[in-house]
Design a protein around this motif. Sequence first.
Motif, PDB file in Angstrom:
ATOM      1  N   LEU A  21      -3.133   2.826   1.690  1.00  0.00           N
ATOM      2  CA  LEU A  21      -4.470   2.699   1.113  1.00  0.00           C
ATOM      3  C   LEU A  21      -5.567   2.498   2.162  1.00  0.00           C
ATOM      4  CD1 LEU A  21      -3.555   0.195  -1.740  1.00  0.00           C
ATOM      5  CD2 LEU A  21      -3.958   2.658  -1.986  1.00  0.00           C
ATOM      6  N   ASN A  22      -5.239   1.917   3.284  1.00  0.00           N
ATOM      7  CA  ASN A  22      -6.227   1.452   4.258  1.00  0.00           C
ATOM      8  C   ASN A  22      -6.506   2.436   5.379  1.00  0.00           C
ATOM      9  OD1 ASN A  22      -6.446  -1.024   2.937  1.00  0.00           O
ATOM     10  ND2 ASN A  22      -4.660  -1.808   4.002  1.00  0.00           N
ATOM     11  N   PRO A  23      -7.719   2.393   5.960  1.00  0.00           N
ATOM     12  CA  PRO A  23      -8.917   1.681   5.507  1.00  0.00           C
ATOM     13  C   PRO A  23      -9.646   2.481   4.432  1.00  0.00           C
ATOM     14  CG  PRO A  23      -9.428   2.833   7.530  1.00  0.00           C
ATOM     15  CD  PRO A  23      -7.961   3.091   7.226  1.00  0.00           C
ATOM     16  N   MET A  24     -10.602   1.817   3.795  1.00  0.00           N
ATOM     17  CA  MET A  24     -11.381   2.439   2.720  1.00  0.00           C
ATOM     18  C   MET A  24     -12.783   1.847   2.732  1.00  0.00           C
ATOM     19  SD  MET A  24      -9.606   0.403  -0.435  1.00  0.00           S
ATOM     20  CE  MET A  24      -8.052   0.231   0.425  1.00  0.00           C
ATOM     21  N   ARG A  25     -13.619   2.358   1.876  1.00  0.00           N
ATOM     22  CA  ARG A  25     -14.975   1.808   1.762  1.00  0.00           C
ATOM     23  C   ARG A  25     -14.939   0.489   0.991  1.00  0.00           C
ATOM     24  NH1 ARG A  25     -19.576   5.531   2.534  1.00  0.00           N
ATOM     25  NH2 ARG A  25     -18.681   7.328   3.592  1.00  0.00           N
ATOM     26  N   ARG A  26     -15.969  -0.324   1.211  1.00  0.00           N
ATOM     27  CA  ARG A  26     -16.014  -1.676   0.642  1.00  0.00           C
ATOM     28  C   ARG A  26     -15.889  -1.666  -0.884  1.00  0.00           C
ATOM     29  NH1 ARG A  26     -18.995  -5.375  -1.807  1.00  0.00           N
ATOM     30  NH2 ARG A  26     -18.798  -7.530  -1.153  1.00  0.00           N
ATOM     31  N   TRP A  27     -16.647  -0.831  -1.554  1.00  0.00           N
ATOM     32  CA  TRP A  27     -16.632  -0.837  -3.032  1.00  0.00           C
ATOM     33  C   TRP A  27     -15.230  -0.555  -3.556  1.00  0.00           C
ATOM     34  CZ3 TRP A  27     -14.939   3.389  -5.673  1.00  0.00           C
ATOM     35  CH2 TRP A  27     -14.974   4.632  -5.024  1.00  0.00           C
ATOM     36  N   GLU A  28     -14.503   0.328  -2.860  1.00  0.00           N
ATOM     37  CA  GLU A  28     -13.161   0.653  -3.328  1.00  0.00           C
ATOM     38  C   GLU A  28     -12.174  -0.467  -3.010  1.00  0.00           C
ATOM     39  OE1 GLU A  28     -10.468   4.508  -4.027  1.00  0.00           O
ATOM     40  OE2 GLU A  28     -11.454   4.421  -2.072  1.00  0.00           O
ATOM     41  N   ALA A  29     -12.361  -1.148  -1.885  1.00  0.00           N
ATOM     42  CA  ALA A  29     -11.493  -2.283  -1.550  1.00  0.00           C
ATOM     43  C   ALA A  29     -11.612  -3.377  -2.606  1.00  0.00           C
ATOM     44  CB  ALA A  29     -11.841  -2.827  -0.167  1.00  0.00           C
ATOM     45  N   VAL A  30     -12.842  -3.630  -3.065  1.00  0.00           N
ATOM     46  CA  VAL A  30     -13.055  -4.632  -4.110  1.00  0.00           C
ATOM     47  C   VAL A  30     -12.325  -4.216  -5.391  1.00  0.00           C
ATOM     48  CG1 VAL A  30     -14.795  -5.703  -5.603  1.00  0.00           C
ATOM     49  CG2 VAL A  30     -15.224  -5.460  -3.150  1.00  0.00           C
ATOM     50  N   GLU A  31     -12.457  -2.943  -5.759  1.00  0.00           N
ATOM     51  CA  GLU A  31     -11.793  -2.451  -6.972  1.00  0.00           C
ATOM     52  C   GLU A  31     -10.277  -2.459  -6.831  1.00  0.00           C
ATOM     53  OE1 GLU A  31     -13.310   1.380  -8.088  1.00  0.00           O
ATOM     54  OE2 GLU A  31     -15.316   0.586  -8.473  1.00  0.00           O
ATOM     55  N   LEU A  32      -9.776  -2.013  -5.683  1.00  0.00           N
ATOM     56  CA  LEU A  32      -8.319  -1.941  -5.504  1.00  0.00           C
ATOM     57  C   LEU A  32      -7.680  -3.313  -5.345  1.00  0.00           C
ATOM     58  CD1 LEU A  32      -7.716   1.277  -3.404  1.00  0.00           C
ATOM     59  CD2 LEU A  32      -6.990   0.782  -5.732  1.00  0.00           C
ATOM     60  N   GLU A  33      -8.420  -4.277  -4.835  1.00  0.00           N
ATOM     61  CA  GLU A  33      -7.896  -5.647  -4.768  1.00  0.00           C
ATOM     62  C   GLU A  33      -7.521  -6.119  -6.176  1.00  0.00           C
ATOM     63  OE1 GLU A  33      -9.347 -10.136  -3.458  1.00  0.00           O
ATOM     64  OE2 GLU A  33     -10.827  -8.528  -3.682  1.00  0.00           O
ATOM     65  N   ALA A  34      -8.426  -5.950  -7.121  1.00  0.00           N
ATOM     66  CA  ALA A  34      -8.172  -6.357  -8.502  1.00  0.00           C
ATOM     67  C   ALA A  34      -7.079  -5.500  -9.143  1.00  0.00           C
ATOM     68  CB  ALA A  34      -9.458  -6.277  -9.319  1.00  0.00           C
ATOM     69  N   ALA A  35      -7.133  -4.189  -8.900  1.00  0.00           N
ATOM     70  CA  ALA A  35      -6.139  -3.286  -9.496  1.00  0.00           C
ATOM     71  C   ALA A  35      -4.738  -3.572  -8.964  1.00  0.00           C
ATOM     72  CB  ALA A  35      -6.526  -1.833  -9.210  1.00  0.00           C
ATOM     73  N   LEU A  36      -4.634  -3.874  -7.683  1.00  0.00           N
ATOM     74  CA  LEU A  36      -3.335  -4.155  -7.079  1.00  0.00           C
ATOM     75  C   LEU A  36      -2.731  -5.430  -7.668  1.00  0.00           C
ATOM     76  CD1 LEU A  36      -1.390  -3.094  -4.937  1.00  0.00           C
ATOM     77  CD2 LEU A  36      -2.690  -4.366  -3.228  1.00  0.00           C
ATOM     78  N   ALA A  37      -3.547  -6.470  -7.803  1.00  0.00           N
ATOM     79  CA  ALA A  37      -3.046  -7.710  -8.410  1.00  0.00           C
ATOM     80  C   ALA A  37      -2.577  -7.454  -9.838  1.00  0.00           C
ATOM     81  CB  ALA A  37      -4.132  -8.785  -8.381  1.00  0.00           C
ATOM     82  N   GLU A  38      -3.333  -6.679 -10.581  1.00  0.00           N
ATOM     83  CA  GLU A  38      -2.955  -6.362 -11.957  1.00  0.00           C
ATOM     84  C   GLU A  38      -1.657  -5.540 -12.002  1.00  0.00           C
ATOM     85  OE1 GLU A  38      -2.715  -6.444 -15.934  1.00  0.00           O
ATOM     86  OE2 GLU A  38      -4.009  -7.663 -14.663  1.00  0.00           O
ATOM     87  N   GLN A  39      -1.519  -4.597 -11.102  1.00  0.00           N
ATOM     88  CA  GLN A  39      -0.287  -3.789 -11.042  1.00  0.00           C
ATOM     89  C   GLN A  39       0.930  -4.677 -10.760  1.00  0.00           C
ATOM     90  OE1 GLN A  39      -0.978  -0.862 -12.636  1.00  0.00           O
ATOM     91  NE2 GLN A  39       0.302   0.127 -11.113  1.00  0.00           N
ATOM     92  N   PHE A  40       0.772  -5.641  -9.859  1.00  0.00           N
ATOM     93  CA  PHE A  40       1.880  -6.559  -9.569  1.00  0.00           C
ATOM     94  C   PHE A  40       2.250  -7.363 -10.814  1.00  0.00           C
ATOM     95  CE2 PHE A  40       0.526  -6.711  -4.851  1.00  0.00           C
ATOM     96  CZ  PHE A  40       1.335  -5.627  -4.549  1.00  0.00           C
ATOM     97  N   ARG A  41       1.246  -7.840 -11.532  1.00  0.00           N
ATOM     98  CA  ARG A  41       1.524  -8.609 -12.754  1.00  0.00           C
ATOM     99  C   ARG A  41       2.245  -7.737 -13.778  1.00  0.00           C
ATOM    100  NH1 ARG A  41      -3.960 -10.332 -11.496  1.00  0.00           N
ATOM    101  NH2 ARG A  41      -3.796 -12.400 -10.558  1.00  0.00           N
ATOM    102  N   ARG A  42       1.776  -6.525 -13.960  1.00  0.00           N
ATOM    103  CA  ARG A  42       2.421  -5.601 -14.911  1.00  0.00           C
ATOM    104  C   ARG A  42       3.849  -5.269 -14.495  1.00  0.00           C
ATOM    105  NH1 ARG A  42      -2.452  -1.364 -15.751  1.00  0.00           N
ATOM    106  NH2 ARG A  42      -3.723  -2.674 -17.073  1.00  0.00           N
ATOM    107  N   ALA A  43       4.100  -5.267 -13.179  1.00  0.00           N
ATOM    108  CA  ALA A  43       5.442  -4.960 -12.685  1.00  0.00           C
ATOM    109  C   ALA A  43       6.394  -6.151 -12.844  1.00  0.00           C
ATOM    110  CB  ALA A  43       5.365  -4.550 -11.210  1.00  0.00           C
ATOM    111  N   GLY A  44       5.858  -7.276 -13.330  1.00  0.00           N
ATOM    112  CA  GLY A  44       6.719  -8.430 -13.573  1.00  0.00           C
ATOM    113  C   GLY A  44       6.794  -9.435 -12.438  1.00  0.00           C
ATOM    114  N   ILE A  45       5.925  -9.309 -11.441  1.00  0.00           N
ATOM    115  CA  ILE A  45       5.904 -10.309 -10.370  1.00  0.00           C
ATOM    116  C   ILE A  45       5.374 -11.591 -11.010  1.00  0.00           C
ATOM    117  CG2 ILE A  45       5.006 -10.919  -8.094  1.00  0.00           C
ATOM    118  CD1 ILE A  45       6.747  -8.286  -8.188  1.00  0.00           C
TER     119      ILE A  45
END
Length: 113
Positions: free
Chosen positions: A82-106
């Motif tokens: 994923l890295n590096p990326m623009r700031r706006w996308e890093a903010v969005e992907l930070e939240a999306a990544l955490a959500e994906q981990f939760r959905r995966a059962g972490i």
Amino acid sequence: MADARRAAQGLRATTARTRGASHSVYVILLHDSRRAEPWGLYVGQTARDPDWRFDQHKLGYKASGAARRFGVRLLPELVDHLNPMRRWEAVELEAALAEQFRRAGIPWVEGGH
């Protein structure tokens, strides 16, 4: 860890490695032996080198309690694609990544705000 890897690989950064891409998302492995599920993940984003930011967490600078107290090491293999990326996308992907981990059962996921 295989569930986390699959969850992270499902995400893509549209601005990865483009001009002006200077931000990164990172994942820290957490461990707290007092918890029923002692292993977890902390998700963050930074304009700095993720290794440098991890060191800041451990020193307590702008650090969540979980990353400072329970951070073991970075897991770059989860986010290198994923890295590096623009700031706006890093903010969005930070939240999306955490959500994906939760959905995966972490069971223990911190950060992702």
